[in-house]
Design a protein around this motif. Structure first.
Motif, PDB file in Angstrom:
ATOM      1  N   ARG A 147     -12.365   1.417   1.793  1.00  0.00           N
ATOM      2  CA  ARG A 147     -12.796   0.679   0.361  1.00  0.00           C
ATOM      3  C   ARG A 147     -14.171   0.700   0.016  1.00  0.00           C
ATOM      4  O   ARG A 147     -14.930   0.504   0.906  1.00  0.00           O
ATOM      5  N   HIS A 149      -5.615   5.028   4.297  1.00  0.00           N
ATOM      6  CA  HIS A 149      -5.821   3.736   3.997  1.00  0.00           C
ATOM      7  C   HIS A 149      -4.712   2.821   4.944  1.00  0.00           C
ATOM      8  O   HIS A 149      -5.219   1.758   5.326  1.00  0.00           O
ATOM      9  N   HIS A 160       2.666  -1.260   5.190  1.00  0.00           N
ATOM     10  CA  HIS A 160       2.569  -2.574   4.113  1.00  0.00           C
ATOM     11  C   HIS A 160       2.789  -1.496   3.016  1.00  0.00           C
ATOM     12  O   HIS A 160       3.228  -2.128   1.889  1.00  0.00           O
ATOM     13  N   ASP A 161       2.114  -0.483   2.630  1.00  0.00           N
ATOM     14  CA  ASP A 161       2.127   0.492   1.527  1.00  0.00           C
ATOM     15  C   ASP A 161       2.873   1.421   1.552  1.00  0.00           C
ATOM     16  O   ASP A 161       3.005   2.252   0.805  1.00  0.00           O
ATOM     17  N   HIS A 203       1.933  -8.671   0.599  1.00  0.00           N
ATOM     18  CA  HIS A 203       0.508  -8.550   0.850  1.00  0.00           C
ATOM     19  C   HIS A 203      -0.369  -8.203  -0.618  1.00  0.00           C
ATOM     20  O   HIS A 203      -1.650  -7.988  -0.473  1.00  0.00           O
ATOM     21  N   ASP A 254      -6.304  -5.033   4.158  1.00  0.00           N
ATOM     22  CA  ASP A 254      -5.811  -4.265   2.956  1.00  0.00           C
ATOM     23  C   ASP A 254      -7.006  -3.921   1.961  1.00  0.00           C
ATOM     24  O   ASP A 254      -7.408  -2.921   1.411  1.00  0.00           O
TER      25      ASP A 254
HETATM   26 FE   LIG Z   1      -2.817  -1.373   0.679  1.00  0.00          FE
END
Ligand SMILES: [Fe+2]
Length: 203
Positions: free
Chosen positions: A150, A35, A66-67, A126, A144
């Motif tokens: 996704r 991801h 970001h994650d 985010h 994202d």
């Molecule tokens: Fe994410």
């Protein structure tokens, strides 16, 4: 990760990004790693079609990490949030799916030595977004939610819109996010309505 080698960046920056991604691969579960790379790849695709993006390198770094907060469990994220995000209310500390972003800026600074304020801000916001987002922040927020991994009903349309009109896409993605949270009977962050109004052109 071939797309990193093809970026319009100096060799030193491409090497930094490749090293960063390799570090993340060792730390993250495969799904989260995929991801993260997918988000970075789609952010690059959006940046290519939007010339107002000033710093592709910063966008790539923020997308990749970001994650990173998701590597840590809820207990640890809550403990860190109490120490390093003292402005958070008890209600916000209870919003478990958002904790990884609330302390994400602290974690990427601590563990990767990333101190660029624009990158840290993009990571921190985010999930819920923020008022007056920069174009790079908007791209991370969107990428994202629509990267190629996704899968949900409207994602194809959102992907197409993302490379045509960032602001319109942001409205649609934000709307989808709010509806998703409401459909799960989960809590909305208290800033959501203000951010929504701002995204729609209000103050
Ligand atoms: Fe994410």
């Amino acid at each position: 990760m071939d797309f990193i080698k093809k970026l319009d960046l100096g060799e030193d920056k491409k090497k930094y990004l490749l090293d960063l991604v390799r570090k993340l691969e060792k730390i993250m579960e495969p799904e989260l790693f995929a991801h993260s790379v997918n988000t970075m790849e789609f952010a690059v695709e959006m940046a290519v079609s939007h010339k107002e993006v000033e710093n592709l390198f910063e966008l790539c770094v923020s997308s990749a990490v970001h994650d990173y907060g998701k590597v840590f469990n809820t207990e640890e994220l809550t403990r860190l949030a109490r120490i390093h995000s003292p402005g958070l209310s008890e209600f916000e500390l209870g919003l478990k799916p958002l904790l990884h972003s609330f302390v994400g800026d602290f974690l990427v600074s601590r563990d990767f030595g990333i101190n660029n304020k624009r990158i840290l801000r993009a990571v921190k916001y985010h999930t819920i977004g923020s008022r007056d987002m920069s174009v790079e922040e908007k791209i991370l927020f969107i990428a994202d939610k629509v990267e190629k991994g996704r899968k949900y009903e409207k994602v194809g349309k959102l992907r197409s819109l993302a490379v045509k009109d960032i602001n319109l896409c942001l409205i649609e993605v934000y709307k989808n996010t709010i509806i998703y949270v409401i459909n799960k009977n989960s809590f909305l962050h208290p800033d959501t309505s203000r951010i929504w109004n701002n995204i729609c052109g209000g103050n």
